[in-house]
Motif scaffolding. Sequence first.
Motif, PDB file in Angstrom:
ATOM      1  N   ASP A  40       1.002  -1.163   0.147  1.00 48.46           N
ATOM      2  CA  ASP A  40      -0.077   0.100   0.246  1.00 48.46           C
ATOM      3  C   ASP A  40       0.892   1.268   0.076  1.00 48.46           C
ATOM      4  O   ASP A  40       1.891   1.033  -0.551  1.00 48.46           O
ATOM      5  CB  ASP A  40      -0.950  -0.135   1.357  1.00 48.46           C
ATOM      6  N   ALA A  77      -9.061  -6.991   2.456  1.00 47.67           N
ATOM      7  CA  ALA A  77      -9.613  -6.001   1.813  1.00 47.67           C
ATOM      8  C   ALA A  77      -8.844  -4.878   1.344  1.00 47.67           C
ATOM      9  O   ALA A  77      -7.720  -4.297   2.180  1.00 47.67           O
ATOM     10  CB  ALA A  77     -10.813  -5.636   2.337  1.00 47.67           C
ATOM     11  N   ARG A  78      -8.867  -4.554   0.114  1.00 51.50           N
ATOM     12  CA  ARG A  78      -8.157  -3.447  -0.490  1.00 51.50           C
ATOM     13  C   ARG A  78      -9.021  -2.124  -0.994  1.00 51.50           C
ATOM     14  O   ARG A  78      -9.914  -2.550  -2.025  1.00 51.50           O
ATOM     15  CB  ARG A  78      -6.778  -3.647  -1.202  1.00 51.50           C
ATOM     16  N   GLY A  87      -1.843  -1.516   6.274  1.00 53.74           N
ATOM     17  CA  GLY A  87      -3.084  -2.397   6.482  1.00 53.74           C
ATOM     18  C   GLY A  87      -3.540  -3.107   5.309  1.00 53.74           C
ATOM     19  O   GLY A  87      -4.009  -4.148   5.573  1.00 53.74           O
ATOM     20  N   SER A 142      -5.989  14.173   3.282  1.00 51.23           N
ATOM     21  CA  SER A 142      -4.951  14.793   2.329  1.00 51.23           C
ATOM     22  C   SER A 142      -5.146  14.013   1.223  1.00 51.23           C
ATOM     23  O   SER A 142      -4.834  14.439  -0.059  1.00 51.23           O
ATOM     24  CB  SER A 142      -3.571  15.090   2.693  1.00 51.23           C
ATOM     25  N   SER A 143      -5.385  12.777   1.140  1.00 51.12           N
ATOM     26  CA  SER A 143      -5.525  11.667   0.022  1.00 51.12           C
ATOM     27  C   SER A 143      -6.737  11.741  -0.578  1.00 51.12           C
ATOM     28  O   SER A 143      -7.036  10.669  -1.403  1.00 51.12           O
ATOM     29  CB  SER A 143      -5.167  10.281   0.565  1.00 51.12           C
ATOM     30  N   GLY A 150     -14.271   2.946   1.560  1.00 47.47           N
ATOM     31  CA  GLY A 150     -13.921   1.656   2.444  1.00 47.47           C
ATOM     32  C   GLY A 150     -12.751   1.744   3.239  1.00 47.47           C
ATOM     33  O   GLY A 150     -12.765   1.533   4.450  1.00 47.47           O
ATOM     34  N   GLY A 158      -9.192  10.719   9.024  1.00 47.19           N
ATOM     35  CA  GLY A 158      -9.372  12.125   9.498  1.00 47.19           C
ATOM     36  C   GLY A 158      -9.036  13.016   8.560  1.00 47.19           C
ATOM     37  O   GLY A 158      -8.605  12.588   7.428  1.00 47.19           O
ATOM     38  N   VAL A 212     -15.553  -7.108   5.701  1.00 49.06           N
ATOM     39  CA  VAL A 212     -15.632  -6.315   4.361  1.00 49.06           C
ATOM     40  C   VAL A 212     -16.659  -5.450   4.291  1.00 49.06           C
ATOM     41  O   VAL A 212     -18.039  -5.976   4.185  1.00 49.06           O
ATOM     42  CB  VAL A 212     -15.544  -7.071   3.203  1.00 49.06           C
ATOM     43  N   HIS A 379      -1.990  18.571  11.889  1.00 45.35           N
ATOM     44  CA  HIS A 379      -3.419  19.185  12.428  1.00 45.35           C
ATOM     45  C   HIS A 379      -3.328  19.585  13.730  1.00 45.35           C
ATOM     46  O   HIS A 379      -3.531  18.836  14.771  1.00 45.35           O
ATOM     47  CB  HIS A 379      -4.642  17.937  12.276  1.00 45.35           C
ATOM     48  N   ASN A 460      -7.981 -10.046   7.298  1.00 43.24           N
ATOM     49  CA  ASN A 460      -6.723  -9.395   7.652  1.00 43.24           C
ATOM     50  C   ASN A 460      -5.868  -9.740   8.913  1.00 43.24           C
ATOM     51  O   ASN A 460      -5.706  -8.975   9.760  1.00 43.24           O
ATOM     52  CB  ASN A 460      -7.084  -8.035   7.710  1.00 43.24           C
TER      53      ASN A 460
HETATM   54  C1  LIG Z   1      -0.280  11.533   0.535  1.00 48.40           C
HETATM   55  C2  LIG Z   1      -1.315  10.706   1.545  1.00 48.40           C
HETATM   56  C3  LIG Z   1      -1.989  11.649   2.477  1.00 48.40           C
HETATM   57  C4  LIG Z   1      -2.657  11.262   3.336  1.00 48.40           C
HETATM   58  N1  LIG Z   1      -3.443  11.940   4.283  1.00 48.40           N
HETATM   59  C5  LIG Z   1      -4.358  11.478   5.178  1.00 48.40           C
HETATM   60  C6  LIG Z   1      -5.122  12.310   5.957  1.00 48.40           C
HETATM   61  O1  LIG Z   1      -4.853  13.546   6.052  1.00 48.40           O
HETATM   62  N2  LIG Z   1      -5.907  11.603   7.045  1.00 48.40           N
HETATM   63  C7  LIG Z   1      -5.843  10.220   6.977  1.00 48.40           C
HETATM   64  O2  LIG Z   1      -6.832   9.823   8.001  1.00 48.40           O
HETATM   65  N3  LIG Z   1      -5.393   9.289   6.284  1.00 48.40           N
HETATM   66  C8  LIG Z   1      -4.435   9.902   5.343  1.00 48.40           C
HETATM   67  N4  LIG Z   1      -3.732   9.299   4.533  1.00 48.40           N
HETATM   68  C9  LIG Z   1      -3.879   7.580   4.805  1.00 48.40           C
HETATM   69  C10 LIG Z   1      -4.889   6.920   3.751  1.00 48.40           C
HETATM   70  O3  LIG Z   1      -5.096   7.670   2.563  1.00 48.40           O
HETATM   71  C11 LIG Z   1      -6.114   6.804   4.552  1.00 48.40           C
HETATM   72  O4  LIG Z   1      -5.915   5.696   5.577  1.00 48.40           O
HETATM   73  C12 LIG Z   1      -7.382   6.298   3.598  1.00 48.40           C
HETATM   74  O5  LIG Z   1      -8.395   6.036   4.373  1.00 48.40           O
HETATM   75  C13 LIG Z   1      -7.049   4.776   3.068  1.00 48.40           C
HETATM   76  O6  LIG Z   1      -7.953   4.718   2.036  1.00 48.40           O
HETATM   77  P1  LIG Z   1      -7.598   3.652   0.764  1.00 48.40           P
HETATM   78  O7  LIG Z   1      -8.873   3.176   0.090  1.00 48.40           O
HETATM   79  O8  LIG Z   1      -6.260   3.921   0.269  1.00 48.40           O
HETATM   80  O9  LIG Z   1      -7.459   2.139   1.827  1.00 48.40           O
HETATM   81  P2  LIG Z   1      -6.360   1.014   1.765  1.00 48.40           P
HETATM   82  O10 LIG Z   1      -4.995   1.423   1.759  1.00 48.40           O
HETATM   83  O11 LIG Z   1      -6.697   0.373   0.409  1.00 48.40           O
HETATM   84  O12 LIG Z   1      -6.822  -0.025   3.170  1.00 48.40           O
HETATM   85  C14 LIG Z   1      -6.800   0.614   4.043  1.00 48.40           C
HETATM   86  C15 LIG Z   1      -7.097  -0.309   5.227  1.00 48.40           C
HETATM   87  O13 LIG Z   1      -8.370  -0.476   5.023  1.00 48.40           O
HETATM   88  C16 LIG Z   1      -9.063  -1.861   4.852  1.00 48.40           C
HETATM   89  N5  LIG Z   1     -10.014  -1.845   3.720  1.00 48.40           N
HETATM   90  C17 LIG Z   1      -9.885  -1.119   2.769  1.00 48.40           C
HETATM   91  N6  LIG Z   1     -11.372  -1.183   2.045  1.00 48.40           N
HETATM   92  C18 LIG Z   1     -12.037  -2.161   2.953  1.00 48.40           C
HETATM   93  C19 LIG Z   1     -13.299  -2.366   2.994  1.00 48.40           C
HETATM   94  N7  LIG Z   1     -14.063  -2.131   1.953  1.00 48.40           N
HETATM   95  N8  LIG Z   1     -13.884  -3.095   4.196  1.00 48.40           N
HETATM   96  C20 LIG Z   1     -12.934  -3.526   5.211  1.00 48.40           C
HETATM   97  N9  LIG Z   1     -11.905  -2.983   5.171  1.00 48.40           N
HETATM   98  C21 LIG Z   1     -11.359  -2.290   4.065  1.00 48.40           C
HETATM   99  C22 LIG Z   1      -7.731  -2.373   4.253  1.00 48.40           C
HETATM  100  O14 LIG Z   1      -7.804  -3.964   4.689  1.00 48.40           O
HETATM  101  C23 LIG Z   1      -6.565  -1.839   5.125  1.00 48.40           C
HETATM  102  O15 LIG Z   1      -6.460  -2.194   6.589  1.00 48.40           O
HETATM  103  C24 LIG Z   1      -2.861   9.624   3.578  1.00 48.40           C
HETATM  104  C25 LIG Z   1      -2.154   9.082   2.711  1.00 48.40           C
HETATM  105  C26 LIG Z   1      -1.279   9.420   1.595  1.00 48.40           C
HETATM  106  C27 LIG Z   1      -0.684   8.757   0.733  1.00 48.40           C
END
Ligand SMILES: Cc1cc2nc3c(=O)[nH]c(=O)nc-3n(C[C@H](O)[C@H](O)[C@H](O)COP(=O)(O)OP(=O)(O)OC[C@H]3O[C@@H](n4cnc5c(N)ncnc54)[C@H](O)[C@@H]3O)c2cc1C
Length: 493
Positions: A40, A77-78, A87, A142-143, A150, A158, A212, A379, A460
């Motif tokens: 990830d 899950a991803r 994660g 921020s992402s 999900g 946050g 999931v 923050h 997971n």
């Molecule tokens: C540049 C950057 C900035 C970021 N800024 C922030 C920020 O400001 N705040 C913040 O909180 N995070 C931030 N993040 C972290 C990240 O973006 C968050 O944690 C986001 O929620 C992850 O979403 P994802 O779809 O990429 O999840 P993934 O990376 O794909 O998965 C994250 C986790 O969620 C689980 N998951 C995914 N989908 C499901 C589903 N449908 N059901 C059950 N479990 C699931 C996965 O198993 C894993 O444990 C940032 C990341 C980056 C790269």
Amino acid sequence: MSDLQPSSAGIEAVARAARRVLPADGVITDHARLRTYECDGLAHYRVTPALVVMPEDTAQVAAVVKACAEHHIPYVARGSGTGLSGGALPHKDGVLIVTSRMRAIREVRREDQRAVVEPGVINLDVTRAATPHGYYYAPDPSSQQICSIGGNVAENSGGAHCLKYGFTTNHVLGAEFVTPQGEVVELGGAAPDAPGYDLLGAVVGSEGTLGVVTSTTVRLVRLPEEVRTVLVGFESTDQAGAATSAIIAAGILPAAIEMMDALAIEAAEEAVRCGYPEGAGAVLVIELDGAAVEVAQEYDEVERLCGENGAFEQRLATDPVDRALIWKGRKSAFAAVGRISPDYIVQDCVIPRTALPEVLKAIADLSGTSGVRVANVFHAGDGNLHPLVLFDETKEGESEAAERVSGAILDLCIEHGGSITGEHGVGMDKAKYMPRMYDEHDLDTMQMVRCAFDPDNISNPGKVFPTPRLCGEVPGRHKGAHPLAEAGLAEVF
Ligand SMILES: Cc1cc2nc3c(=O)[nH]c(=O)nc-3n(C[C@H](O)[C@H](O)[C@H](O)COP(=O)(O)OP(=O)(O)OC[C@H]3O[C@@H](n4cnc5c(N)ncnc54)[C@H](O)[C@@H]3O)c2cc1C
């Protein structure tokens, strides 16, 4: 011919079950394509999954999970894979369930301020769908241009605006959820409260360890009448921290108060030329929103309080382009650090806001004594720190030193009443730090919750908890009965 290892009979069986319900291109076994999913956002952990599936609906997710349960195959899950704690790191003998084909916004209900969205929907797309109705989705990592709802639900994500509006958990009203047995259940609902245990609350932030999420009912927030974004320059983080406290103490709750220190400003300037005040030791990005009259009054007060606490420059965004540029500097900060250091660790921890000056000073001392540079972006309003620990992997000893400083920062946060993660989750990366916050009994009690959902430990596994316990996992590591089980108050499955 299958690309799967002949020994993986269970995986073969799950792949067959998946092919019965998913389109052919939704079941991936080709090694080169599997490698696309090996990490990830925390790219130094890499594991190639045995199988990737890309379901298009809830029934397909349930069928795959059911097959995993039947053959004792772990699954992960991803969403978009932007997580920063490992994660969504796959299991080498397991299935990765990727939700990127589940991107329907099923409903936007203006009349009760709700939207029902599938798990692969991109965070910002919820706001895009709600805006024509006069609403938006408040939690904004921020992402947000790429991360999925999900993933947000699983991480209880946050963002800058969570100071005023709360984290994901405050905006999730219901979820459709596939249990580790492959059963589809509804948790919560469109109404504000549900009787019985708050199972939805347990699922939000559970990092994919309980099952999931296949759809989510989220709360929408009315678009504010007025938004004012101001960029404030200070000589030091102490001054910026004092201004933050003064604003909150005055009873003002900005939508966001973000802080960046000199090193983070330098990186952002190099990357996106955001025009932050020259020579600043710290900047605050403060956003006020609400009714126009209220915002105007609050703005005057914020301007005065910043001035009293040493601000040498205050720039109010003049138009949406200017506002976006101010935010661009902040939102690109993580990636921007790559301009000033070949490698870096994005740390995530939280402390009570009042401890900010003390902890920032201690981080500076740590950096000084270790020689490891640390940039701070965070923050400020809710004390959620993101120290960026800089190093060069090609130089001997630097990555180990960075790891030590990164761990010491977490210890500092715990000592000051904080926690080892504010929003990025525990995942794979921080499981080893959990015992620094919790004793064995605390951890066992949490795992009993997990066991209630997932007694076979297939959802997971290996994430969040430092060592597997209970649920029949590695019995040699478990010391005696859990006190609750011993007292006859809980059952170990
Ligand atoms: C540049 C950057 C900035 C970021 N800024 C922030 C920020 O400001 N705040 C913040 O909180 N995070 C931030 N993040 C972290 C990240 O973006 C968050 O944690 C986001 O929620 C992850 O979403 P994802 O779809 O990429 O999840 P993934 O990376 O794909 O998965 C994250 C986790 O969620 C689980 N998951 C995914 N989908 C499901 C589903 N449908 N059901 C059950 N479990 C699931 C996965 O198993 C894993 O444990 C940032 C990341 C980056 C790269």
